[in-house]
Design a protein around this motif. Structure first.
Motif, PDB file in Angstrom:
ATOM      1  N   GLU A  72      43.165  35.896  36.000  1.00  0.00           N
ATOM      2  CA  GLU A  72      43.845  36.884  36.842  1.00  0.00           C
ATOM      3  C   GLU A  72      42.945  38.051  37.214  1.00  0.00           C
ATOM      4  N   ALA A  73      41.973  38.372  36.355  1.00  0.00           N
ATOM      5  CA  ALA A  73      40.998  39.399  36.729  1.00  0.00           C
ATOM      6  C   ALA A  73      40.251  38.940  37.985  1.00  0.00           C
ATOM      7  N   LEU A  74      40.088  37.606  38.083  1.00  0.00           N
ATOM      8  CA  LEU A  74      39.415  37.010  39.239  1.00  0.00           C
ATOM      9  C   LEU A  74      40.309  37.049  40.478  1.00  0.00           C
ATOM     10  N   THR A  75      41.562  36.618  40.359  1.00  0.00           N
ATOM     11  CA  THR A  75      42.441  36.602  41.539  1.00  0.00           C
ATOM     12  C   THR A  75      42.741  38.021  41.999  1.00  0.00           C
ATOM     13  N   PHE A  76      42.838  38.959  41.052  1.00  0.00           N
ATOM     14  CA  PHE A  76      43.026  40.371  41.432  1.00  0.00           C
ATOM     15  C   PHE A  76      41.866  40.824  42.309  1.00  0.00           C
ATOM     16  N   ALA A  77      40.650  40.478  41.887  1.00  0.00           N
ATOM     17  CA  ALA A  77      39.463  40.872  42.645  1.00  0.00           C
ATOM     18  C   ALA A  77      39.444  40.181  44.013  1.00  0.00           C
ATOM     19  N   LEU A  78      39.853  38.912  44.065  1.00  0.00           N
ATOM     20  CA  LEU A  78      39.901  38.189  45.342  1.00  0.00           C
ATOM     21  C   LEU A  78      40.878  38.863  46.291  1.00  0.00           C
ATOM     22  N   GLU A  79      42.011  39.294  45.720  1.00  0.00           N
ATOM     23  CA  GLU A  79      43.089  39.851  46.529  1.00  0.00           C
ATOM     24  C   GLU A  79      42.732  41.233  47.051  1.00  0.00           C
ATOM     25  N   ALA A 124      33.978  40.657  39.193  1.00  0.00           N
ATOM     26  CA  ALA A 124      35.140  41.114  38.441  1.00  0.00           C
ATOM     27  C   ALA A 124      34.644  41.721  37.127  1.00  0.00           C
ATOM     28  N   ALA A 129      39.596  42.954  47.010  1.00  0.00           N
ATOM     29  CA  ALA A 129      38.294  43.257  47.623  1.00  0.00           C
ATOM     30  C   ALA A 129      37.538  41.956  47.867  1.00  0.00           C
ATOM     31  N   PRO A 130      37.967  41.176  48.877  1.00  0.00           N
ATOM     32  CA  PRO A 130      37.445  39.826  49.060  1.00  0.00           C
ATOM     33  C   PRO A 130      35.926  39.731  49.100  1.00  0.00           C
ATOM     34  N   ALA A 131      35.273  40.716  49.703  1.00  0.00           N
ATOM     35  CA  ALA A 131      33.822  40.586  49.839  1.00  0.00           C
ATOM     36  C   ALA A 131      33.089  41.484  48.866  1.00  0.00           C
ATOM     37  N   ASP A 132      33.771  41.858  47.788  1.00  0.00           N
ATOM     38  CA  ASP A 132      33.177  42.809  46.847  1.00  0.00           C
ATOM     39  C   ASP A 132      32.523  42.069  45.676  1.00  0.00           C
TER      40      ASP A 132
END
Lengths: 209, 209
Positions: free
Chosen positions: B189-196, B204, B198-201
């Motif tokens: 979820e730390a990953l999906t949070f980051a995807l959601e 995580a 800041a997609p190009a950031d």
């Protein structure tokens, strides 16, 4: 972010127990933090709680799922059909949170062609095609360190967006790919560090940190 | 603490490659951080580096092992002989870092009495005696959530000092016991949070954070 995941886990437990509203104190206890921290964290995403009533469980759960990027299912590829891969494949919370492992890859000819719960284990040279065809967004790297960078390069080229990396090595990826590293040794060492430095002190800085 | 573990991992790689001194930039690259951060972190524990020469690999490695509580082997009990338990039992870095699994426990009569690499799987009612006899310091909980608190109570009563908890639930322990929680869903979820969000950031906040 980790605390939000733990609040969601607590809310899911409460829902299974039939609880409809929860005080910040009770949610804090389930997430291993304080009521003040719960209120502060949740206030950042809008005001959910009502004074004296607490938080309504279903809407807060829905909101947290959305914040955490769980509002829709995520299609996942598993790289590495070894023991860690098998443990992750069968890990129930992944499925419950909407993570669907739709492809499995391995380099071992003995494993290729076998099926885990209907998903075939494929050779790595089918990776790019499969990622595109199956619309895979996230890859889980459960492979040895020496193979990790090569696989990360292939995944990035195939258009993957996120990698959960269990290989004990730092991988280099383009800025469009998000990586989260999970290293079991690091987790165990956070524990021995705490044992060494403060024997009678509180928790190590794990997911509760 | 997590960065110190990653520096140690980097130094071990360098030693295997025959490197005797390393610049902060090179060590930073292996740990996914900046040279300034490396210098700052290491300066907290005394001055190891020499300007223009970098860090001497073997002494820095020994010092980090000591800081991380790895100067002596740690005796570990594994609770749960399922897939996660099996993956952890065979995880080479544990052995390399001096973690020795000297006891395995499970509640499944089918599993009790089997041996994993010379270590017998024992019933839980032998836990207290075995922990004392084998001088176990650390327990790894690779069991379902509903059994976790009961096992944690038994472990604390038996005098365990640290618990690495893979069960997706918050366990309550006396202040003398250190707990580090590892929840795979939280990591994903730390990953999906980051995807959601800041997609190009960048990355995580995993072990690199």
């Amino acid at each position: 972010v980790r605390r939000l995941s733990l609040y969601l886990r607590g809310l899911e437990e409460l829902e299974r127990e039939g609880v409809r509203t929860v005080a910040s104190e009770a949610l804090a206890a389930r997430a291993g933090t304080t009521a003040a921290q719960v209120r502060k964290d949740l206030s950042l995403f809008g005001s959910f709680g009502k004074r004296g009533l607490g938080y309504a469980v279903p809407p807060l759960q829905a909101q947290l799922r959305s914040i955490l990027g769980l509002a829709r299912p995520r299609r996942v590829a598993l790289l590495g059909a070894g023991r860690i891969g098998a443990a992750l494949f069968e890990y129930p919370p992944f499925r419950e949170r909407g993570f669907r492992i739709v492809a499995i890859f391995d380099e071992d000819p003995e494993k290729i062609g076998r099926r885990w719960g209907g998903v075939a284990i494929r050779p790595v040279d089918e990776l790019a095609d499969t990622v595109r065809r199956e619309e895979v967004e996230i890859a889980v790297l459960a492979i040895p360190a020496q193979a990790a960078q090569r696989m990360a390069d292939m995944l990035a080229a195939a258009g993957i967006r996120g990698i959960l990396n269990f290989a004990p090595v730092q991988i280099q990826v383009p800025e469009t790919v998000v990586v989260n590293d999970v290293d079991m040794s690091v987790e165990l060492e956070a524990l021995t560090f705490a044992l060494e430095s403060a024997p009678a002190d509180a928790r190590a800085s794990g997911t509760a940190g």
